[in-house]
Design a protein around this motif. Structure first.
Motif, PDB file in Angstrom:
ATOM      1  N   CYS A  85       0.767  -1.082  -0.024  1.00 47.56           N
ATOM      2  CA  CYS A  85      -0.048   0.065  -0.020  1.00 47.56           C
ATOM      3  C   CYS A  85       0.860   1.277   0.054  1.00 47.56           C
ATOM      4  O   CYS A  85       0.286   2.290  -0.454  1.00 47.56           O
ATOM      5  CB  CYS A  85      -0.857   0.075   1.119  1.00 47.56           C
ATOM      6  N   GLY A  86       2.147   1.288   0.521  1.00 50.73           N
ATOM      7  CA  GLY A  86       2.893   2.395   0.817  1.00 50.73           C
ATOM      8  C   GLY A  86       2.502   3.422   1.719  1.00 50.73           C
ATOM      9  O   GLY A  86       3.128   4.299   1.951  1.00 50.73           O
ATOM     10  N   VAL A  87       1.282   3.122   2.426  1.00 53.87           N
ATOM     11  CA  VAL A  87       0.777   4.242   3.450  1.00 53.87           C
ATOM     12  C   VAL A  87       0.819   3.491   4.987  1.00 53.87           C
ATOM     13  O   VAL A  87      -0.210   3.905   5.955  1.00 53.87           O
ATOM     14  CB  VAL A  87      -0.553   4.769   2.928  1.00 53.87           C
ATOM     15  N   GLY A  88       1.381   2.600   4.932  1.00 52.56           N
ATOM     16  CA  GLY A  88       1.381   1.828   6.360  1.00 52.56           C
ATOM     17  C   GLY A  88       0.150   1.136   6.924  1.00 52.56           C
ATOM     18  O   GLY A  88      -0.076   1.088   8.024  1.00 52.56           O
ATOM     19  N   LYS A  89      -0.665   0.663   5.835  1.00 56.72           N
ATOM     20  CA  LYS A  89      -1.660  -0.123   6.298  1.00 56.72           C
ATOM     21  C   LYS A  89      -1.578  -1.507   5.960  1.00 56.72           C
ATOM     22  O   LYS A  89      -2.253  -2.275   6.639  1.00 56.72           O
ATOM     23  CB  LYS A  89      -3.003   0.566   5.581  1.00 56.72           C
ATOM     24  N   CYS A  90      -1.248  -1.919   4.962  1.00 64.24           N
ATOM     25  CA  CYS A  90      -1.126  -3.231   4.403  1.00 64.24           C
ATOM     26  C   CYS A  90      -0.454  -4.358   5.324  1.00 64.24           C
ATOM     27  O   CYS A  90      -0.926  -5.675   5.416  1.00 64.24           O
ATOM     28  CB  CYS A  90      -0.803  -3.541   2.793  1.00 64.24           C
ATOM     29  N   TYR A 115       6.893   0.727  10.212  1.00 65.35           N
ATOM     30  CA  TYR A 115       6.246   0.617   9.031  1.00 65.35           C
ATOM     31  C   TYR A 115       7.323   1.253   8.080  1.00 65.35           C
ATOM     32  O   TYR A 115       7.479   2.504   7.787  1.00 65.35           O
ATOM     33  CB  TYR A 115       5.028   1.156   8.675  1.00 65.35           C
ATOM     34  N   LEU A 116       8.047   0.396   7.325  1.00 67.80           N
ATOM     35  CA  LEU A 116       9.197   0.633   6.396  1.00 67.80           C
ATOM     36  C   LEU A 116       8.820   1.773   5.229  1.00 67.80           C
ATOM     37  O   LEU A 116       9.397   2.659   5.020  1.00 67.80           O
ATOM     38  CB  LEU A 116       9.734  -0.400   5.737  1.00 67.80           C
ATOM     39  N   CYS A 117       7.411   1.639   5.013  1.00 68.51           N
ATOM     40  CA  CYS A 117       7.086   2.739   3.776  1.00 68.51           C
ATOM     41  C   CYS A 117       6.806   3.964   4.351  1.00 68.51           C
ATOM     42  O   CYS A 117       6.908   4.936   3.509  1.00 68.51           O
ATOM     43  CB  CYS A 117       5.660   1.809   3.078  1.00 68.51           C
ATOM     44  N   THR A 118       6.453   4.158   5.627  1.00 67.16           N
ATOM     45  CA  THR A 118       6.121   5.473   6.184  1.00 67.16           C
ATOM     46  C   THR A 118       7.028   5.989   7.130  1.00 67.16           C
ATOM     47  O   THR A 118       7.552   7.269   6.880  1.00 67.16           O
ATOM     48  CB  THR A 118       4.926   5.633   7.041  1.00 67.16           C
ATOM     49  N   ILE A 123      -1.684   8.098   8.804  1.00 62.22           N
ATOM     50  CA  ILE A 123      -2.567   8.391   7.413  1.00 62.22           C
ATOM     51  C   ILE A 123      -3.937   7.725   7.228  1.00 62.22           C
ATOM     52  O   ILE A 123      -4.229   6.531   7.917  1.00 62.22           O
ATOM     53  CB  ILE A 123      -1.614   7.646   6.281  1.00 62.22           C
ATOM     54  N   VAL A 124      -4.838   8.436   6.971  1.00 62.01           N
ATOM     55  CA  VAL A 124      -6.344   7.992   6.979  1.00 62.01           C
ATOM     56  C   VAL A 124      -6.551   7.099   5.742  1.00 62.01           C
ATOM     57  O   VAL A 124      -6.254   7.650   4.582  1.00 62.01           O
ATOM     58  CB  VAL A 124      -7.149   9.069   7.111  1.00 62.01           C
ATOM     59  N   ASP A 125      -7.166   5.642   6.156  1.00 64.09           N
ATOM     60  CA  ASP A 125      -7.430   4.909   4.907  1.00 64.09           C
ATOM     61  C   ASP A 125      -8.981   5.293   4.467  1.00 64.09           C
ATOM     62  O   ASP A 125      -9.760   5.250   5.481  1.00 64.09           O
ATOM     63  CB  ASP A 125      -7.449   3.357   5.357  1.00 64.09           C
ATOM     64  N   THR A 155      -5.378  -6.537  10.611  1.00 66.35           N
ATOM     65  CA  THR A 155      -5.573  -5.469   9.502  1.00 66.35           C
ATOM     66  C   THR A 155      -5.000  -5.904   8.187  1.00 66.35           C
ATOM     67  O   THR A 155      -5.339  -5.302   7.129  1.00 66.35           O
ATOM     68  CB  THR A 155      -5.467  -4.001   9.979  1.00 66.35           C
ATOM     69  N   CYS A 156      -4.055  -6.744   8.012  1.00 67.76           N
ATOM     70  CA  CYS A 156      -3.256  -6.969   7.153  1.00 67.76           C
ATOM     71  C   CYS A 156      -4.198  -7.369   5.786  1.00 67.76           C
ATOM     72  O   CYS A 156      -4.921  -8.133   5.908  1.00 67.76           O
ATOM     73  CB  CYS A 156      -2.038  -8.014   7.241  1.00 67.76           C
ATOM     74  N   PHE A 157      -3.298  -6.672   4.631  1.00 62.70           N
ATOM     75  CA  PHE A 157      -4.367  -6.955   3.474  1.00 62.70           C
ATOM     76  C   PHE A 157      -3.379  -7.229   2.536  1.00 62.70           C
ATOM     77  O   PHE A 157      -2.089  -6.582   2.353  1.00 62.70           O
ATOM     78  CB  PHE A 157      -5.447  -5.914   3.003  1.00 62.70           C
ATOM     79  N   THR A 158      -3.588  -8.009   1.213  1.00 64.96           N
ATOM     80  CA  THR A 158      -2.954  -7.894  -0.115  1.00 64.96           C
ATOM     81  C   THR A 158      -3.748  -7.192  -1.204  1.00 64.96           C
ATOM     82  O   THR A 158      -5.040  -7.050  -0.969  1.00 64.96           O
ATOM     83  CB  THR A 158      -2.441  -9.384  -0.263  1.00 64.96           C
ATOM     84  N   VAL A 159      -3.179  -6.794  -2.268  1.00 62.90           N
ATOM     85  CA  VAL A 159      -3.767  -6.000  -3.320  1.00 62.90           C
ATOM     86  C   VAL A 159      -3.591  -6.758  -4.395  1.00 62.90           C
ATOM     87  O   VAL A 159      -2.532  -7.134  -4.870  1.00 62.90           O
ATOM     88  CB  VAL A 159      -3.514  -4.715  -3.361  1.00 62.90           C
ATOM     89  N   ASP A 160      -4.570  -6.936  -5.416  1.00 59.81           N
ATOM     90  CA  ASP A 160      -4.539  -7.747  -6.401  1.00 59.81           C
ATOM     91  C   ASP A 160      -5.147  -6.852  -7.591  1.00 59.81           C
ATOM     92  O   ASP A 160      -6.353  -6.411  -7.434  1.00 59.81           O
ATOM     93  CB  ASP A 160      -5.161  -9.042  -6.692  1.00 59.81           C
ATOM     94  N   ASP A 161      -4.706  -7.140  -8.877  1.00 61.88           N
ATOM     95  CA  ASP A 161      -5.415  -6.447  -9.795  1.00 61.88           C
ATOM     96  C   ASP A 161      -6.433  -7.707 -10.668  1.00 61.88           C
ATOM     97  O   ASP A 161      -5.540  -8.704 -11.036  1.00 61.88           O
ATOM     98  CB  ASP A 161      -4.667  -5.813 -10.811  1.00 61.88           C
TER      99      ASP A 161
END
Lengths: 650, 294, 359
Positions: free
Chosen positions: B259-264, B273-276, C114-116, C253-259
């Protein structure tokens, strides 16, 4: 938003899970808490089932070959194309020149319908199931011994067992729910004796682990039987059982001290193993593909069943595909009718001739492997494959691809354009278990409902509909309604008597009850075969946790695919050092038929003299190394324990 | 003064987020593709939205999430001159699904860009100090903007030494830069390869073998390193031996991330979180993160 | 926020929730098959299965869906990106206190630093009516050890306590106030007897739990990385790698992202739950895996659940004592089991003086 209760279609445990869909997309999935198998749990494949099944490259339209290419077409066209090709072949060479291979992934109704289509509509005896490639040897062996061609006990019996003998199964990875219950059993004080050349994650839960020479199972099984009989460790009534004397006689001349050479086992350890299981009843004897894909696998299963019978215990079969049990139950084999009635039995033939309105020959047709050989030799002119990626799951990949290429007409029904479908003349887009109704029968013989969650992807159809359409093209009326097909099965196959969709909608299914068969001991004769010299290593092939069924589906899930991104082979450090090959470098594994290249890693879990090659799908499978040699009784190919040599790749 | 990685002026999701949704990328166009090595290409990208392009600012050490439409998204570090505002470059090694798709891109193709993410090399705080850069393979990419920035303000830094190791001569990234930098008299460049060939006249061996050939004032120098984890480990050990204090060894870490924003959650090391909060860390910070197993 | 106790008579419950259903979608416990219960959209108040025990599938998925489309795009010459997230107002009725505590944890995580946007959208549209557990619904419950139940002191929107023929009705937030207001006329003031009845439930709560977890004790060891790698590897050696512990954890909360390609040729970027227990979760494209062993991944999970660093960051430790990781685990890697094992084994590592203090 609504939840549909269905049965997972990956392994033969048969977990019940709820799947939620919204606008044709899966939005949720979770295990049933009250189901006797899933118990609120799923394995990694279950949790990631839906992306695996609903990959973007699912087949959406039928394909027919025009010259070099497969082109999308309509269902009418594809069915007509297939039917006219088949009719022409029947006209020119007779129905026996057609072979049909079904799958153990499809529902009972589809397996049954395929058998009916082959035997009554086409009129060919050449119908067989994918179980021939995996575990079919247990059917003749168990019919002759326990009388129950499947597990004798339910999973819930495992935690209550006094001892468990488990042979040739990486159960923690293959059948998580069995593994989990073995762990519970061990915690309850059960003595677990594992027999497998390679140590697996079951090890922390075992009391004793024997590492026999790959392929030597029959020798130590005979030793087990000999010890049980010689030391009278059997149950009270064992000597009165039919076959006891024959068994005793067949075991004469065994030298336990020779086990060290024939099986790499210390006689004292073997004694200890026998004592552990004999003195801790009730015993469950479990075996998986490690035992079922060896040379002489039918004899091996008979021997294991003998052990269970002598000790008054029970047999549990650790099978591969989700509906392995059901596919065999409904007669998807070359020599049996639904309900395990023998083709050779005239009374049984009469029953099914009436149901199907046809003539049934007494002789069994070809097995799946024989069909492949007949494609090569030209005896078979057409091959229909439903739901099995034969190109990868059959042995001797090179020869198999050539056979499939050579056969005059090849029709394939599958979810994806598999390695087999790519070379077909007609490809039917099949839908997955999430898109159809039906039943699967799990490892406990439990008949369970598969329910439709989603509309079929694209124009895909269930195999049941496809078979009915093919039937119609031949002027036969075959039902495409799974409920009606189940009623037809249950009204004529005694083992499924009384089973119906309606009943399964009210409660979890119950294991079917074996009909009137008494346990019988079978003699176990010795066989000797040793290969050393040119091919000094034994190959141990295994399947890993994350993939199943040649990866057709599992490799489509990004989560499952990323768990196992690269192929490897494992050897004992001492062997690698002796050969002067560094871990991380490439090795070539060469058998008499073929070779493959893998990156070497070293592991203490692999015994000396062996190389462990986990299956990796997409053209680098150890199946390629196997030959068409089979177990003489069941016709199951030999995927395990064949001799190979290892070379470093520069 | 204890050196720490610099906080960036711009950060996606904090200061910089043109659309309402921080997961939606901006469109950029591939202007140029430069072949670096057999498996590495550099892509020159410019935003389609000219207004956005003008405001887009980043600092050496930061990275972007690149979407290859139809394939997916991957984090890639900036590799060009940070003072060049009309475009930016990223260097991509072909390894996974997304990078494979990226290598198939042509000039004029569109990609999605989210960023900049992460913190940056402490170039401001390093002023007045000697600079040592140790890098291996494609680890030179995130350091290239730092090198260019230092060269642009060359007077503000002391001695400037670059050590670079590649697997083979063909695997050298930015050959044109390395050759040009080697000719400069205000910096020293030493190179090595693991496996040489007939044409290779230079050093053969891992990058740490170059340390024997140079003299570094461990007390007045800041070291920036990036490369494979095993290289970073041995370089750090060498630097400590040479008298570098833990806060003057600065590294850019790599992690799988989404994600790049510390969420995934993929890039998290301990609670960081390495990305932030990364990817640039000093060795002093890394020692606190026991999951790094240094 | 002023804390007011009111009474909602059970005879008024149908009317109350029917009225709420006019304003938002009702989600509540629903009985499925053979005793299986899950949270689902409620069409009629009769479908709310108030007497459910505990659901295996956490209601977190109404805020962080198991599979969620982030946006859709076309991949032709013109790249067109269309948002797909359009959450509707919803009320989750009958949710357990532990799951509300977990949602508060996630709210904090997804809002800081950061706000999701997706989580925020879902949360802004959600009001929670949690149900106090008079008795622990399952033997695996240990919320009492985690400050997340059986009732909540704060952080709830509306909290209901079953007092027989009536619910004690507490409003705990503006959102709860707003959802109550149009129906406030159905509420009666609570009597001292009602409040006393609730106090009795609170007093007896402690003695009712079968599972206890001395999380606090394990926090020290785990935060300071004092647990020897061998203990982690032993624990990891039994892991089945199914990922259920994190999938079903209401806090995770962890998630992965796929297209994903759709049948009409467009693509959807989809996020779905992922698990730090999978090897592929951290394996980099180069093949390097910073968490290569099962032990290191199990350690990761417990570090995230219990370390000081996270407690400081997130305001509480990452476990609400719902017990799902116990029931869903194919082996015995539920939080209390692991914490117990660490405590026991660490005892052997402690010098005698500290050992005495421990006891």
């Amino acid at each position: 938003m609504s939840y549909v209760l269905t049965t997972c279609g990956f392994c033969s445990c048969g977990c019940a899970m709820y799947v939620q869909q919204e606008n044709g997309k899966v939005t949720g999935l979770f295990p049933s808490e009250n189901h006797p198998v899933s118990n609120g749990r799923l394995c990694i494949k279950g949790w990631n089932a839906t992306p695996a099944i609903l990959g973007a490259d699912r087949l959406r339209k039928p394909l027919v070959r025009r010259g070099e290419h497969l082109e999308a077409t309509s269902w009418d066209d594809a069915i007509n194309y297939a039917a006219s090709a088949l009719k022409k072949i029947i006209f020119e060479s007779g129905p026996k020149s057609i072979g049909i291979i079904g799958s153990a992934k499809t529902t009972n109704e589809e397996c049954y319908s395929l058998v009916k289509f082959a035997r009554s509509v086409i009129g060919t005896p050449n119908i067989d199931g994918a179980c021939r490639f995996y575990d079919a040897s247990l059917i003749p062996a168990l019919l002759e011994t326990t009388g129950t061609p499947g597990s004798q006990v339910e999973l819930s019996a495992i935690p209550k067992a006094g001892s468990i003998l488990i042979v040739g199964s990486n159960v923690m990875e293959q059948l998580a729910h069995v593994g989990s219950r073995i762990e519970d059993a061990a915690d309850n004080g059960c003595k677990v004796v594992a027999i497998d050349p390679r140590e697996t994650r079951l090890a922390p839960h075992t009391s004793l682990w024997l590492h026999p020479k790959p392929g030597s199972d029959l020798a130590w099984i005979r030793a087990f039987l000999k010890i049980i009989i010689a030391e009278r460790l059997y149950t009270k009534n064992a000597p009165e059982m039919p076959g006891f004397e024959e068994l005793r006689a067949s075991l004469e001349g065994i030298e336990i001290s020779q086990l060290k050479y024939s099986c790499w086992l210390e006689p004292a350890e073997v004694h200890k193993a026998v004592e552990l299981i004999a003195s801790n009843p009730p015993t469950i004897v479990m075996f998986g593909l490690g035992a079922l894909q060896q040379p002489h696998s039918t004899e091996i299963v008979k021997g294991l069943a003998n052990i269970a019978i002598l000790l008054g215990g029970s047999v549990m079969t650790l099978r591969g595909q989700n509906n392995a049990q059901g596919a065999c139950d409904v007669g998807l084999t070359n020599d049996l009718l639904p309900g395990y009635l023998k083709l050779a039995d005239p009374v049984a033939r009469k029953v099914w001739e009436l149901v199907w309105n046809c003539q049934l020959p007494a002789e069994p047709g070809m097995t799946a492997v024989e069909m492949l050989k007949a494609c090569e030799s030209g005896t078979l002119k057409a091959l229909l494959i439903f739901g099995e990626n034969v190109a990868l799951s059959a042995p001797n990949t090179q020869a198999t691809l050539s056979a499939l290429d050579k056969v005059g007409f090849l029709a394939v029904s599958d979810l994806y354009l598999t390695e087999t479908a790519k070379i077909a003349d007609v490809v039917f887009p099949a839908c997955s278990f999430l898109e159809k109704d039906g039943t699967f029968t799990n490892i406990e013989r439990r008949l369970q409902r598969v329910r439709k969650v989603l509309e079929p992807i694209g124009e895909s159809k269930s195999d049941l509909e496809i078979i009915a359409m093919l039937g119609a093209a031949f002027g036969a009326k075959m039902s495409a309604d799974p409920e009606k097909v189940m009623t037809e099965i249950s009204s004529s196959a005694p083992i499924y008597k009384g089973q119906s969709f309606r009943q399964l909608d009210e409660e979890w299914g119950q294991p079917w009850v074996p009909v009137g068969s008494e346990a019988k001991l079978a003699p176990i004769e010795a066989v000797t075969k040793d290969s050393e010299g040119e091919y000094p290593f034994y190959l141990i092939a295994s399947r890993i946790n994350f993939h199943q069924q040649t990866g057709t589906m599992t490799a489509k899930s990004s989560v499952l695919a990323r768990e196992y991104p690269e192929t490897f082979a494992e050897m004992n450090e001492a062997d690698a050092e002796r050969l002067g090959i560094r871990p991380g470098s490439s090795i070539r594994i060469i058998s008499e038929t073929n070779s493959l290249t893998r990156v070497l890693s070293v592991s203490e879990s692999v015994p000396k003299g062996c190389v462990h090659v986990p299956h990796f799908f997409g053209g680098n499978s150890p199946n390629a190394l196997a030959s068409y040699e089979t177990d003489p009784v069941s016709g199951v190919p030999i995927y395990k324990a064949y001799a190979v040599k290892i070379e470093a790749v520069r | 003064m204890v050196l720490t990685p610099a906080r960036p002026r711009r950060m996606w999701g904090v200061t910089d987020q043109p659309s309402a949704n921080l997961y939606v990328p901006m469109i950029a166009i591939v202007q140029e593709i430069i072949d670096e090595t057999p498996d590495t290409k550099t892509f020159r990208l410019a935003f389609e939205d000219k207004e956005y392009a003008k405001s887009f600012e980043w600092e050496p050490g930061q990275f972007v999430e690149v979407t290859v439409f139809g394939a997916g998204e991957a984090p890639i570090g900036f590799a060009s001159d940070p003072n060049e505002r009309s475009f930016f470059e990223i260097t991509v090694v072909e390894r996974g699904k997304v990078t494979r798709a990226m290598h198939a891109l042509k000039k004029g193709d569109k990609v999605g860009i989210r960023g900049p993410f992460g913190n940056c090399w402490p170039l401001e705080d390093m002023k007045g100090k000697n600079v040592l850069i140790v890098s291996g393979g494609c680890g030179l990419a995130p350091l290239r903007p730092a090198i260019l920035q230092i060269l642009a303000n060359r007077k503000e830094y002391g001695n400037f030494l670059l050590l670079y190791g590649a697997r083979t001569p063909a695997d050298r990234n930015y050959k044109y830069d390395l050759d040009a930098w080697a000719k400069r008299d205000d910096m020293q460049v030493l190179e090595t390869v693991d496996v040489g060939d007939e044409s290779w006249k230079g050093n053969v061996g891992v990058v740490t073998t170059l340390f024997d050939k140079v003299k570094v004032d461990g007390e007045n120098t800041v070291a920036l390193t990036c490369g494979p984890p095993i290289m970073i480990k041995f370089v750090t050990l060498e630097l400590l031996k040479m008298g570098f204090s833990a806060d003057r060894i600065v590294t850019s870490q790599e992690r799988y991330m989404k994600c790049g924003v510390g969420k995934c959650g993929h890039c998290c090391i301990n609670h960081v979180y390495l990305c932030t909060e990364g990817p640039v860390f000093t060795y002093a910070q890394m020692k606190e993160l026991f999951e790094l197993k240094l | 926020m002023k804390k007011d106790y009111s009474i909602l008579k059970k005879s008024d419950v149908p009317a109350f929730f029917a009225s709420l259903a006019n304003e938002m979608q009702l989600i509540g416990p629903k009985q499925l098959f053979s005793g299986d219960v899950t949270f689902d959209v409620i069409q009629s108040h009769k479908d709310i299965y108030w007497d459910y025990g505990h659901v295996v599938y956490p209601p977190k998925r109404f805020l962080l869906p198991h599979f969620e489309d982030m946006f859709r795009y076309t991949c032709d010459q013109e790249i067109k990106i269309e948002p797909t997230c359009n959450p509707q107002p919803q009320a989750i009725v009958g949710i357990r206190s532990c799951d509300v505590a977990a949602i508060r944890f996630q709210e904090n995580f997804f809002s800081y630093p950061i706000v999701d946007p997706y989580y925020k959208e879902h949360l802004n549209n959600t009001v929670l009516f949690n149900l106090v557990c008079n008795t622990p619904p399952k033997k695996e419950c240990f919320c009492i050890c985690c400050d997340s139940g059986p009732w909540l002191e704060s952080g709830f929107d509306v909290q209901l306590t079953d007092l027989g023929d009536r619910f004690l009705y507490e409003v705990g937030s503006d959102k709860g106030e707003k959802a109550t207001e149009p129906r406030a006329y159905m509420l009666l003031p609570a009597t001292p007897a009602d409040i006393e009845a609730r106090r009795q439930i609170e007093l007896q709560a402690d003695s009712r739990f079968q599972t206890v977890s001395y999380v606090a004790k394990a926090i020290n060891f785990i935060s300071a990385d004092e647990v020897p790698a061998k203990i982690w590897e032993d624990l990891g050696s039994t892991c089945f790698r199914c990922g259920a512990c994190t999938n079903l954890c209401p806090v995770c909360t962890c998630f992965t992202v796929d297209d994903r390609e759709e049948s009409d040729g467009t693509f959807t970027r989809c996020r779905s739950w992922d698990s730090c227990q999978y090897a592929g979760f951290t394996r980099e494209a180069s093949g390097h895996n910073p968490r290569p062993t099962f032990g290191s991944r199990v350690a990761r999970r417990f570090y995230h659940k219990t370390s000081y660093q996270y407690i400081i960051r997130d305001g509480r430790h990452g476990c609400v004592g719902c017990g799902r990781c116990i029931t869903a685990c194919l082996t015995k890697l539920g939080l209390p089991d692991v914490v117990k094992r660490i405590r026991r084994e660490m005892h052997e590592f402690l010098p005698p003086k500290e050992k005495a203090a421990e006891v």
